[in-house]
Design an enzyme around this catalytic site. Sequence first.
Site, short mmCIF file in Angstrom:
data_model
loop_
_atom_site.label_atom_id
_atom_site.label_comp_id
_atom_site.label_asym_id
_atom_site.label_seq_id
_atom_site.Cartn_x
_atom_site.Cartn_y
_atom_site.Cartn_z
N GLY A 196 0.81 -1.21 0.00
CA GLY A 196 0.00 0.00 0.00
C GLY A 196 0.84 1.26 0.00
O GLY A 196 0.54 2.24 -0.70
N SER B 95 -3.35 -3.52 -0.71
CA SER B 95 -2.24 -4.23 -0.09
C SER B 95 -2.64 -5.68 0.20
O SER B 95 -3.71 -5.92 0.78
CB SER B 95 -1.88 -3.51 1.21
OG SER B 95 -0.91 -4.24 1.92
N CYS C 219 3.49 6.60 20.51
CA CYS C 219 4.34 7.07 21.59
C CYS C 219 5.42 7.96 21.00
O CYS C 219 6.39 7.48 20.42
CB CYS C 219 4.97 5.88 22.29
SG CYS C 219 5.79 6.34 23.81
C1 LIG Z 1 -5.19 2.86 4.95
C2 LIG Z 1 -3.81 2.28 4.79
N1 LIG Z 1 -3.02 2.74 3.81
C3 LIG Z 1 -1.79 2.24 3.61
C4 LIG Z 1 -1.28 1.25 4.41
C5 LIG Z 1 0.10 0.72 4.16
O1 LIG Z 1 0.06 -0.52 3.50
P1 LIG Z 1 1.35 -1.46 3.45
O2 LIG Z 1 1.54 -2.00 4.82
O3 LIG Z 1 1.01 -2.54 2.46
O4 LIG Z 1 2.49 -0.62 2.98
C6 LIG Z 1 -2.07 0.75 5.47
C7 LIG Z 1 -1.53 -0.27 6.39
O5 LIG Z 1 -1.85 -0.28 7.56
C8 LIG Z 1 -3.37 1.28 5.65
O6 LIG Z 1 -4.17 0.85 6.63
#
Ligand SMILES: Cc1ncc(COP(=O)(O)O)c(C=O)c1O
Length: 403
Positions: free
Chosen positions: A75, A203, A329
């Site tokens: 992602g 993702s 944190c």
């Molecule tokens: C809304 C959102 N965008 C992007 C990401 C990042 O994805 P990745 O872990 O595949 O880089 C996440 C992961 O938690 C997410 O929840």
Amino acid sequence: MTAPPPVYLDNNATTACDPEVVAAMLPFFTEQFGNASSMHAFGAKVGAALRDARKSLQALLGAAHDHEIIYTSGGTESDNAALLSALETQGGRDEIITSTVEHPAILSLCDWLEKSRGVTMHRIGVDSLGRLDLEAYRRALSPRTAIVSFMWANNETGTLFPVELLAELAHEAGALFHTDAVQAVGKIPINLASSPIDMLSLSGHKLHGPKGIGALYVKKGVRFRSLIRGGHQERGRRGGTENAPAIIGLGKAAELALAHMGEERTRVMALRDRLEKGILQRVGNCFVTGDVRERLPNTANIAFECIEGEGILLLLNKEGVAASSGSACTSGSLEPSHVLRAMNVPYTAAHGAIRFSFSRDNTDADVDRVLDVLPPIIERLRALSPFWRGAGQEPAAFNPTFA
Ligand SMILES: Cc1ncc(COP(=O)(O)O)c(C=O)c1O
């Protein structure tokens, strides 16, 4: 006495890889090791499997063409690739519109673009339910807007943005529209062929696929500049030998998500709702955050007044229950999540917010277990809290507004 089985309710952080996904991937680590670009049988077999996987992901997204999918490392890379591409292809347009509640994959990229590249950022706020301020969005759109990027589903509260309407407004201003749909894909139906969305990030590890694989959907006709330049893979849009096992795993995960979506969505939502209702009945001075009418089926975010989320998580963990809090944190002080701050959730409650996120692996027994162990944990922590003044009472004194 044997310990009860662990309960995993942190599926927005990551999901377990489905055993069928693992089985589909395994041969591509061993006998099917060829490079898909090679001109021999070893490569051809892998190439064919990659094409099938792409078709499966295309079906989950309801995309018109399989070549609208570009595989990435996840992602975060997809989000970066979308925004950086738009700044290059949108002929002199140099502004970006996004929201205050995005994932750091967008927010920290935008901070960096603003500071080091002088890109003008418009960060649109939300109301107390996490709904986007549409008027502020309309006002921010201009002939300078290169791209608008709004998440489809919020990772902390599950609140859904009306992305198709938001995309239409972006187009009226001549801007591209990207959505970070990392939390939406596999959880709600998506049909990109009939939608105005230009680009979408997803993702693998959020939908029972492997980690380190994702995709960026780029609608046919939308100009795209590669983030990672190299070989001709992905039609020259993302260089580097394809991660065949992971792509095949993501294809299998997409196939399973599509097959399970109808029935699992309803079952998972019923589990989530039973947990939420049970907690609200058993524990006082707590409330659900986010827009309960426009929300992912799997996410519950509950704010418990007068205690710290980290304390709750620690004690839940001792009972074998995994959930999460949005707090980070930083510099020694526990800051509540930027999402709850943007929603103006009172300080003493935002600190005690816990996210329970379900998947198709969860059962009724998981809900029962949390309803058993959580109320005494909250009671124990409140007994130690300087802010707690008793059930139904306002928290004591300290209630600063956020800077
Ligand atoms: C809304 C959102 N965008 C992007 C990401 C990042 O994805 P990745 O872990 O595949 O880089 C996440 C992961 O938690 C997410 O929840």
